[in-house]
Design an enzyme around this catalytic site. Structure first.
Site, PDB file in Angstrom:
ATOM      1  N   HIS A 287       0.847  -1.191   0.000  1.00  0.00           N
ATOM      2  CA  HIS A 287       0.000   0.000   0.000  1.00  0.00           C
ATOM      3  C   HIS A 287       0.886   1.246   0.000  1.00  0.00           C
ATOM      4  CE1 HIS A 287      -2.764   3.064   1.632  1.00  0.00           C
ATOM      5  NE2 HIS A 287      -3.737   2.321   1.142  1.00  0.00           N
TER       6      HIS A 287
ATOM      7  N   GLU B 120      -2.972   2.178  -7.287  1.00  0.00           N
ATOM      8  CA  GLU B 120      -3.081   3.415  -6.511  1.00  0.00           C
ATOM      9  C   GLU B 120      -2.399   4.570  -7.250  1.00  0.00           C
ATOM     10  OE1 GLU B 120      -2.913   3.033  -1.909  1.00  0.00           O
ATOM     11  OE2 GLU B 120      -1.241   1.881  -2.706  1.00  0.00           O
TER      12      GLU B 120
END
Length: 309
Positions: free
Chosen positions: A119, A221
């Site tokens: 992430h 992302e």
């Protein structure tokens, strides 16, 4: 099967301590989240799997809560953790000397079936450590590339540990504003592709014996677009990136991954994301972005409804 991941970050911290949680007791909060999600029918969705990614302390309470319902009520609800350590407990090896770290074997034993790895917040943390002890890493393109390669290597270790422990992996990749660079989109495309290729090829290295479309999902992302006041990418941008991710993984690792949009699936963009053929779901965090920000199961239901219709 479409994949909706719900990253609850540290949303269990109550408002009185600076968090966003309306309930002081974190055990009661996660039970409420699951109760409401089940009440809204999120465990019985057709062709949509919902996976909650939880802080470690909430996992057991969540597992017990789901187990208290008939299987038909929760058949599409899954639980995961927010990352695993780069080494693991092994028979005849390390028996558990992992103070402060979560080994994949422990996460699996707690009841997790998924983990998120790579992430943008994890990548930022690891880069921050490198920069703190080696500020020179930003003085040249070569040094910056070496720092990012080191981070991708650590993420690869985490991915391999997760897969070997029987966890499925949501691997996040994406470019920063600096990596994307200036200029029109056509000029940016080669730079974006180069970043994604470097992240994917290193992060997934050695997965051949553990791989498969059912074990690894790629979350895209757009790091440059995450945060208050940022403008998210449009359909053309996300389509290009998701196609590129699929092509890289297919060529290098011989499987076609599900790619989900990790820049924040919300009511405003859910329909647009759902219309992108090469996107197979999304990553949800906050459900309320204006006024008093927060996460609510009703908001999650609204996002998924919007996405599904």
């Amino acid at each position: 099967m479409k994949e909706i991941f719900v990253n609850l970050k540290r949303f269990e911290v109550p408002k009185r301590l600076g968090g966003i949680c309306p309930i002081d007791n974190p055990k009661k909060w996660i039970e409420w989240v699951l109760e409401e999600s089940i009440k809204y029918g999120l465990g019985k969705l057709q062709d949509i799997r919902v996976t909650f990614l939880l802080p470690e302390a909430l996992i057991i309470s969540a597992v017990e809560k789901l187990a208290s319902y008939p299987p038909g009520e929760v058949k599409n609800l899954y639980l995961g953790c927010q990352g695993v350590f780069r080494e693991d407990i092994t028979p005849g090896g390390n028996f558990g000397a992992f103070t402060t770290n979560l080994p994949a074997a422990a996460a699996r034993n707690l009841g997790c079936t998924w983990t998120i790895i790579g992430h943008s917040e994890e990548r930022k943390d690891k880069l921050g450590i490198i920069e703190r002890y080696d500020p020179s890493c930003h003085k040249s393109e070569m040094l910056k590339a070496r720092a990012m390669q080191a981070i991708n290597g650590i993420i690869n270790d985490e991915v391999l540990c997760a897969l070997k422990a029987g966890l499925k992996v949501l691997l996040c990749v994406g470019e920063t504003a600096e990596e994307r660079g200036e200029g029109p989109f056509d000029v940016q495309k080669p730079r974006i592709e180069a970043v994604l290729k470097a992240q994917l090829e290193t992060s997934l290295q050695g997965i051949e014996s553990e791989t498969g479309a059912k074990k690894i999902v790629i979350g895209y992302e757009p790091v440059w677009a995450i945060g208050p006041g940022k403008t998210p990418p449009g359909k053309e941008y996300i389509s290009f990136v998701s196609k590129t991710i699929k092509a890289i993984v297919k060529e290098k690792f011989n499987f076609d991954p599900v790619v989900v949009y990790g820049g924040g699936l919300k009511e405003e963009n859910a329909k647009m994301i759902a219309d992108i053929e090469t996107i197979g779901g999304g990553l949800v965090a906050l459900t309320r972005f204006t006024g008093e920000i927060g996460f609510e199961p009703e908001g999650l239901k609204n996002i998924i409804t919007r996405y599904a219709t």
